[in-house]
Design an enzyme around this catalytic site. Structure first.
Site, short mmCIF file in Angstrom:
data_model
loop_
_atom_site.label_atom_id
_atom_site.label_comp_id
_atom_site.label_asym_id
_atom_site.label_seq_id
_atom_site.Cartn_x
_atom_site.Cartn_y
_atom_site.Cartn_z
N HIS A 11 23.48 -3.74 -17.32
CA HIS A 11 24.34 -3.40 -18.47
C HIS A 11 25.04 -2.03 -18.35
CE1 HIS A 11 23.15 -7.01 -20.42
NE2 HIS A 11 21.90 -6.64 -20.57
N ASP B 109 23.17 -13.80 -17.51
CA ASP B 109 22.31 -13.23 -18.55
C ASP B 109 21.77 -14.27 -19.53
OD1 ASP B 109 21.01 -11.42 -20.14
OD2 ASP B 109 22.72 -10.15 -20.57
ZN LIG Z 1 18.98 -9.40 -19.77
#
Ligand SMILES: [Zn+2]
Length: 436
Positions: free
Chosen positions: A270, A321
């Protein structure tokens, strides 16, 4: 079995080329690119590309698709979504968990993904919800599902200790936790003894919420000694940073920079709210960042600052994800589009010579393989023989040629162009070419 693949076009790292034959040896590796032998696999009107490497997945979250997309109580956030995910965690038994993992992995293959980094934290059977019983039985289920889908997996097995900084685990989180590092590593030893030619194991600290800086430092030191990759969620949410600064006087990224010996085996997932200065220091160590544009968009997480990413584009990878939508083509597109919308300009991830698509493609292939510690992401001698075959007759690619096929693929197509994938030399057909 040894094979020689002859596709009409082959991606050779910088461009598509004609007349390239790719030899695959019995071990499932690329023997030689440009072999002069007689072809055994002819991919007519098809282009051969390296398979996509999905550097960050939580396969079971595929079970949330279609849920949580109405907002009767007002707008949602990552945190309200997490409550829905925990609801799923409380419901999953071995069979339903296996089914979701298999479904996610098969869907990945059908969209051209040939390797997945499965960031796995749902370790224990449902009995853990109401007891201290920790059996790590679901780790084996993930490996089984990957094997049955025929996808290459790096099981990124998560260390999870606390429910938040200084907070004990909640009921659903009891299925995630390890009692300590000793227990964690002995389970990793067990899993490594089960690894195969298409499965390896990596180490993970879930996030600064789930492990202390001391635990993260120790985990990472041991992973370096073992020479395995290490992943961690880093700075996805402002609240994660605020809580960390309040508890430790530094942001999660600053703790990593100050305390760990970072290198190319480390991936921060991220980095949405990381400062440009910290990200520059982070990339200078050789470490990787994995961006998950579709999930970050779906959860309303935000968009990372592109400037430090641009300077270190070879250290970027992509992940599906939450698997709400599984499409590496779309992840590539949205890595670029999110920045275009933010900056009101085009060609954000461009190379020195002005190319754009190739940077995105490298993140989905070479960058992913780098993050997962795999010899792949490129059709090159000695790499794993993991490929996807693109249909040159697909309507969404009509009008493109070898000089702009990559751009047409990324900005104008989707998984309907993926006819087949090959993993370690084993082919599977996903779609038939239309009969013309
Ligand atoms: Zn994750």
């Amino acid at each position: 079995m040894r094979q020689i693949i002859d596709a009409e076009l082959t991606w050779t790292g910088e461009k598509f080329e004609r007349g390239i034959r790719v030899e695959v040896d019995e071990s499932g590796a690329i023997g030689r690119v440009g072999s002069a032998g007689e072809p055994t696999v002819r991919l007519q009107r098809q282009a051969l590309i390296p398979g996509f490497s999905n550097a960050h997945s939580h396969a079971f979250q595929r079970g949330l698709r279609g849920s949580g997309e109405t907002f009767p109580a007002g707008s949602g956030s990552f945190w309200s979504w997490r409550e829905a995910m925990y609801g799923l965690v409380e419901r999953l038994d071995r069979e339903t968990f296996y089914t979701l993992c298999l479904r996610a992995f098969e869907e990945m293959r059908a969209t051209g993904i040939t390797s997945v980094g499965e960031f796995h934290y749902l370790h224990h059977s449902p009995t853990a919800l109401d007891s201290q019983e920790r059996d790590y039985a679901f780790d084996d289920v993930v490996l089984e599902a990957a094997r049955d889908a025929g996808i290459r997996i790096v099981l990124l097995n998560v260390f999870y200790k606390s429910g938040g900084i200084g907070v004990p685990p909640s009921r659903p989180q009891r299925r995630f936790v390890s009692d300590g590092l000793k227990e964690y590593w002995s389970n990793i030893d067990r899993l490594q003894s089960r690894a195969s030619s298409t499965s390896t194991i990596g180490a993970v600290a879930h996030s600064i919420r789930a492990a202390t800086p001391d635990e993260i430092e120790e985990l990472h030191r041991e992973s370096r000694q073992r020479g395995i990759v290490f992943h961690m969620h880093v700075e996805e949410q402002p609240k994660e940073i605020e809580d960390c600064v309040a508890a430790y006087g530094a942001t999660p990224m600053e703790i990593l920079l100050d305390r760990l010996t970072l290198d190319e085996k480390f991936t921060a997932v991220h980095c949405t709210h990381s400062t440009a200065e910290n990200l520059r220091r982070f990339f200078a160590s050789g470490a990787n960042a994995c961006i998950t544009p579709l999930t970050e968009a779906n959860l309303g997480d935000g968009i990372p600052d592109s400037a430090p990413l641009l300077d270190s584009v070879s250290q970027l990878s992509l992940g599906t994800d939450s698997n709400n939508r599984i499409s590496m083509i779309e992840e590539m597109r949205w890595l670029e589009y999110a920045q275009r919308l933010k900056q009101q300009s085009r060609g954000v991830f461009r190379t020195a010579n002005g190319a754009n698509a190739v940077s995105l493609f490298n993140a989905a292939t070479r960058g992913g393989a780098r993050s997962l510690g795999l010899p792949g992401g490129m059709i090159a001698d000695g790499n794993v023989a993991d490929f996807a075959a693109i249909d040159l007759d697909a309507p969404s690619l009509a009008g493109s040629n070898e000089s702009n096929l990559l751009e047409a693929l990324i900005f104008g197509s989707s998984e309907e162009v993926i006819l087949a994938t090959c993993i370690a030399g084993k082919w599977r057909t996903h779609r038939q070419k239309p009969i013309l």
